[in-house]
Design an enzyme around this catalytic site. Structure first.
Site, short mmCIF file in Angstrom:
data_model
loop_
_atom_site.label_atom_id
_atom_site.label_comp_id
_atom_site.label_asym_id
_atom_site.label_seq_id
_atom_site.Cartn_x
_atom_site.Cartn_y
_atom_site.Cartn_z
N LEU A 1 12.10 4.58 4.69
CA LEU A 1 11.60 4.12 3.40
C LEU A 1 10.08 4.25 3.38
O LEU A 1 9.41 3.81 4.32
CB LEU A 1 12.00 2.65 3.20
CG LEU A 1 11.46 1.98 1.94
CD1 LEU A 1 12.59 1.29 1.21
CD2 LEU A 1 10.38 0.97 2.30
N CYS A 2 9.56 4.90 2.34
CA CYS A 2 8.12 4.95 2.10
C CYS A 2 7.89 4.25 0.76
O CYS A 2 8.74 3.50 0.31
CB CYS A 2 7.61 6.40 2.09
SG CYS A 2 8.25 7.41 0.72
N ASP A 3 6.79 4.48 0.12
CA ASP A 3 6.51 3.77 -1.12
C ASP A 3 7.32 4.29 -2.31
O ASP A 3 7.85 3.51 -3.09
CB ASP A 3 5.01 3.81 -1.45
CG ASP A 3 4.65 2.85 -2.56
OD1 ASP A 3 5.03 1.66 -2.47
OD2 ASP A 3 4.00 3.28 -3.53
#
Length: 182
Positions: free
Chosen positions: A102-104
């Site tokens: 998960l990133c932004d």
């Protein structure tokens, strides 16, 4: 005789070519993934998948963290998740582990998950829309007093000894036990 048709490359040309190349790279990465919605990722976590949050500290501090996520900085991801790496995290027991990155916003996480697949972690994937979509889906978010430090390899914890267990951020202020690295 007609003059040759010359085209002199401009910075705009280079930028357009780079954008197309980045788009192609992202498309190729995503083509090999079975991406998950935030809700699917949440359910997979409840079934034992490892959610890996690669967002930098400033984003986690500003927007919150996902309870139960393992924080790994992007530049350490492959070394922490590969079961053959001496710098792996304890959860990296074999190539069958399900890592959900998960990133932004779900862009760099796609590239990161594809990189994990290239290492043989074929269950690696990412969250469609990243943290922003997770928040929009109203899934659990917490705002700890201190941001969770990135997960280190087991051997690094041993070498840090009491420094990791007794980290002090300001004179006289120790992190509460529940917020220390596990």
């Amino acid at each position: 005789m007609a003059a040759p048709d010359l085209h002199i490359a401009t910075p705009a040309d280079a930028c357009g070519a780079a954008t197309a190349q980045l788009g192609d790279l992202l498309d190729r990465a995503r083509a090999q993934l079975r991406r998950r919605t935030p809700r699917q990722a949440y359910e997979a976590m409840r079934e034992g998948a490892i959610l890996v949050d690669t967002r930098p500290e400033f984003q986690r501090r500003a927007e919150g963290e996902i309870p139960g996520a393992v924080v790994i900085e992007r530049n350490h991801l492959e070394w922490r998740c590969s079961p053959t790496s001496p710098a792996r995290i304890p959860e990296a027991v074999d190539h069958d582990v399900i890592f959900i990155v998960l990133c932004d916003e779900g862009y760099s996480s796609s590239l990161a998950a594809a990189s994990l697949q290239d290492l043989g972690l074929l269950n690696a994937t990412d969250v469609i829309g990243g943290f922003q979509a997770w928040r929009a889906a109203r899934l659990p978010i917490e705002r700890p007093v201190w941001p969770t430090p990135p997960r280190l390899a087991t051997s690094e914890f041993r070498s840090l000894g009491s420094v990791a267990a007794h980290h002090t951020d300001a004179p006289g202020e120790s992190r509460p036990a529940k917020l220390r690295a596990s």
